[in-house]
Design an enzyme around this catalytic site. Structure first.
Site, PDB file in Angstrom:
ATOM      1  N   LYS A   1       0.877  -1.063  -0.070  1.00 46.52           N
ATOM      2  CA  LYS A   1       0.004   0.118  -0.114  1.00 46.52           C
ATOM      3  C   LYS A   1       0.854   1.249   0.065  1.00 46.52           C
ATOM      4  O   LYS A   1       0.641   2.103  -0.844  1.00 46.52           O
ATOM      5  CB  LYS A   1      -0.970   0.109   1.103  1.00 46.52           C
TER       6      LYS A   1
ATOM      7  N   ASP B   1     -12.024   1.440   5.260  1.00 43.41           N
ATOM      8  CA  ASP B   1     -12.341   0.090   5.119  1.00 43.41           C
ATOM      9  C   ASP B   1     -13.804  -0.093   5.121  1.00 43.41           C
ATOM     10  O   ASP B   1     -14.189  -1.196   4.935  1.00 43.41           O
ATOM     11  CB  ASP B   1     -11.662  -0.758   6.183  1.00 43.41           C
TER      12      ASP B   1
ATOM     13  N   GLN C   1      -4.723  -2.389  10.112  1.00 45.43           N
ATOM     14  CA  GLN C   1      -4.661  -3.475   9.520  1.00 45.43           C
ATOM     15  C   GLN C   1      -5.082  -4.742  10.267  1.00 45.43           C
ATOM     16  O   GLN C   1      -4.982  -4.963  11.498  1.00 45.43           O
ATOM     17  CB  GLN C   1      -3.103  -3.824   9.173  1.00 45.43           C
TER      18      GLN C   1
HETATM   19  N1  GUN Z   1      -5.955  -7.334   5.986  1.00 46.77           N
HETATM   20  C1  GUN Z   1      -5.932  -7.829   4.967  1.00 46.77           C
HETATM   21  N2  GUN Z   1      -6.750  -7.085   4.028  1.00 46.77           N
HETATM   22  C2  GUN Z   1      -7.092  -6.102   4.659  1.00 46.77           C
HETATM   23  C3  GUN Z   1      -7.961  -4.913   4.331  1.00 46.77           C
HETATM   24  O1  GUN Z   1      -8.536  -4.736   3.247  1.00 46.77           O
HETATM   25  N3  GUN Z   1      -8.265  -3.984   5.263  1.00 46.77           N
HETATM   26  C4  GUN Z   1      -7.564  -4.239   6.389  1.00 46.77           C
HETATM   27  N4  GUN Z   1      -8.072  -3.278   7.491  1.00 46.77           N
HETATM   28  N5  GUN Z   1      -6.787  -5.144   6.985  1.00 46.77           N
HETATM   29  C5  GUN Z   1      -6.617  -6.049   6.016  1.00 46.77           C
END
Ligand code: GUN
Length: 282
Positions: A52, A119, A96
């Protein structure tokens, strides 16, 4: 002939427009910025956070990574999130997942200001999503829908079966597919006749996090197979679908890597831009 979805090309196309939008915002003195909180040392989470960060930099987004230790308390994480909620220069916050054992995931996610919830994991935004009044769409679910649309896969009246009921993928994708007038079944670890349920799918989405979980016996001939899994397996990156075996049976299939992964990253960045623009009303 099975069609292979090119997630990389789709993400690239999407990213081009996004880059222009970000450059325009910056010309107006607005720097879209988001913050990722990573707790503990989960190797997969570290990879996601790194991917990211790289993409954010390439697009001109500002990303701050806050690395916290696995023995932090829920209250301390919530206090950190409150600080970020109050920070005018931060437009998006994500925590995360999964979190280390002992932390209260719901309490932590719920402390995010819904206006900064990239998210779509706060109760407010999940409610809005299910009402069809989207404030923000979770990146993976939005990416799956957009890729299917780009390849003109019709969903209305189709049987869409989602393997996995996670907060991040299964549940929000069910909401979006339902909204697209599909008949949606969410299959999970307690479901009976899993293979038969999967075989009824016109569109089969796999998000269970288990390598080679989906075998040809679980796929209807000609089905559209969307693999959301990202698993490290014998030194390789693989999805949840036994790709080589399922490919000849599927009508369309997403590869791993190069399928949903790059699309998810792109849609996450688009989410940050969306929140930023809403914040400034532009
Ligand atoms: N862990 C794996 N994919 C994601 C995601 O898209 N968002 C979050 N917050 N954690 C993740």
């Amino acid at each position: 002939m099975t069609v292979i979805f090119d997630g990389k090309a789709f993400a690239k196309k999407h990213g081009k427009a996004l880059k222009t939008t970000i450059a325009n915002l910056k010309r107006q003195g607005i720097q879209p910025a988001f913050c990722v909180i990573n707790i503990g040392q989960d190797p997969a989470s570290k990879v996601y956070v790194h991917v990211k960060a790289r993409r954010a930099t390439a697009l001109g987004l500002k990303q701050q990574i806050i690395q916290l230790s696995a023995d932090i308390t829920t209250a301390a994480v919530v206090a950190k999130i409150r600080e970020l909620n109050a920070d005018e220069a931060v437009h998006g916050i994500m925590v995360q997942l999964p979190l280390p054992a002992g932390l209260d995931t719901n309490q932590i996610l719920e402390s995010i200001n819904p206006e900064k919830d990239i998210d779509c994991l706060t109760a407010t935004n999940i409610g809005r999503l299910w009402q069809g009044n989207h404030f923000i769409e979770p990146a993976t679910a939005a990416g799956v829908m957009a890729l299917l649309q780009d390849y003109q896969v019709p969903l209305a009246g189709k049987n869409c079966v989602i393997l996995g009921r996670s907060k991040i993928v299964g549940k929000p994708l069910a909401a979006l597919m339902l909204e697209a007038n599909a008949t949606v079944t969410v299959v999970h670890s307690h479901s009976r006749n899993l293979a038969a349920q999967a075989r009824a799918a016109d569109v089969l989405v796999c998000a269970v996090g288990k390598p080679n979980f989906v075998t040809p016996e679980m796929v209807k001939p000609g089905a559209v197979v969307v693999d959301v899994g990202i698993n490290h397996w014998h030194g390789q990156l693989v999805g949840d679908v036994d790709y080589e075996a399922v490919y000849p049976k599927a009508g369309m299939i997403t590869p791993v890597p190069g399928g949903i992964g790059p699309v998810t990253v792109e849609f996450l960045m688009a989410g940050v831009v969306k929140l930023t623009r809403r914040r400034y009303g532009c």
